[in-house]
Write an enzyme that holds these catalytic residues in place. Structure first.
Site, short mmCIF file in Angstrom:
data_model
loop_
_atom_site.label_atom_id
_atom_site.label_comp_id
_atom_site.label_asym_id
_atom_site.label_seq_id
_atom_site.Cartn_x
_atom_site.Cartn_y
_atom_site.Cartn_z
CD GLU A 94 -47.69 -25.93 -32.07
OE1 GLU A 94 -47.35 -26.82 -32.90
OE2 GLU A 94 -47.68 -24.72 -32.35
CD GLU A 125 -57.99 -14.24 -13.20
OE1 GLU A 125 -57.46 -14.23 -12.08
OE2 GLU A 125 -57.36 -14.18 -14.25
#
Length: 316
Positions: A94, A125
């Site tokens: 953004e 992960e």
């Protein structure tokens, strides 16, 4: 020995973590009617805002130190896995349209890369080395900043990235939703968003995710304010990349500079889509190149550029 028993990171008991503990308010979650279910979620979702408020001092420290490094050409990286990583990617994505920042300035690094945005790659992960490797692939260096995001604070991928950041002298910021004594992380600044146990036990996409998104919103926006990409409460570095944003640019020119829409379209074109340049050109009579030079002299700070010429905007 099973493959789970052979890996200590995989088989570790995380039951002591705040985010893994059952919430006493939701022990009969499946028995509630829909109205009760929704009400319970609404009530619990008040907790993230308080958690972020309680962490405001560490968030403020992070903003100031990140902004200082970015002013010197450094970059900001968000690193995470699963929901935490996706939220980092979302916030980073953004920044260019909102602040016309270089896409390299703020980057989201997600365990598993782009495919993990759409399809869960949770097992990745568990690889501590992968956190370091993914940063290295992006040229992460001592002048950069890392926000390592791990709701439960135990993600090896994030721990590896934070350890690497500290080892090379980069700024290492940890963001987790458990107390530091439950899951210490290697970092220079420790942001703890204590949202409590989830209504759906262990589902940190809920309150923990909400608090994380709030904190990232604050960090990126406040950093951009410090970098001069905001005047008042207007995004004066907004990228005029679609009709909605062109309209926003024109309204900013009208509200801050008293420039009517048709004139704004001409100015915006002459300024290469830059609201800042258009405002300077209209107020000072400078050509685009001269306005750009003036702005660069003041490190992109529009208010300072105006003050240096004795100029004022309609809303100052």
């Amino acid at each position: 020995m099973t493959r789970f028993q052979s890996d200590a990171a995989v088989s570790a008991d995380r039951g002591h973590l705040m985010t893994e503990q059952p919430n006493p308010r939701s022990t009969a979650l499946d028995l509630l009617d829909t109205a009760e279910l929704v009400t319970l979620f609404v009530e619990e979702d008040r907790r993230p805002q308080q958690a972020v408020a309680d962490a405001s001092a560490s968030i403020s420290a992070a903003v100031d130190r990140i902004a200082s490094r970015l002013k010197d050409g450094g970059r900001l990286f968000y690193l995470g896995a699963g929901t935490s990583g996706r939220l980092g990617v979302l916030d980073a994505a953004e920044c260019p349209p909102t602040f016309c920042s270089d896409p390299e300035m703020v980057q989201g690094v997600l365990a598993g890369g782009a495919p993990a945005l759409l399809r869960s790659s949770e097992g990745l992960e568990d690889l501590e080395a992968a956190g370091r490797e993914d940063l290295d692939q992006r040229g992460f260096n001592a002048g950069d900043c890392l926000v390592g995001i791990a709701a439960g604070g135990t993600t090896p991928y994030v721990r590896g990235g934070l350890s690497h950041a500290r080892s090379i002298g980069a700024l290492a910021i940890a963001m987790a939703c458990v107390p530091s004594d439950q899951a210490p992380l290697p970092c220079d600044i420790d942001i703890r968003l204590l949202t409590g146990p989830e209504l759906l036990t262990g589902s940190t996409r809920l309150k923990a995710g909400t608090a994380t998104k709030m904190a990232l919103n604050i960090i990126s926006t406040a950093v951009m304010v410090r970098l001069g990409k905001v005047f008042g409460n207007r995004m004066v570095d907004v990228s005029a990349s679609n009709s909605k944003l062109v309209d926003r640019c024109l309204r900013i020119l009208r509200d801050l500079g008293g420039i009517e829409r048709d004139d704004g379209l001409v100015l915006l074109d002459q300024a290469g889509g830059s609201v800042k340049l258009a405002l300077l050109m209209a107020s000072s009579g400078l050509a685009s190149s001269e306005a750009m030079e003036l702005l660069q002299t003041h490190d992109g700070q529009l208010r300072q550029a105006f003050a240096s010429r004795g100029l004022k905007l309609a809303q100052s």
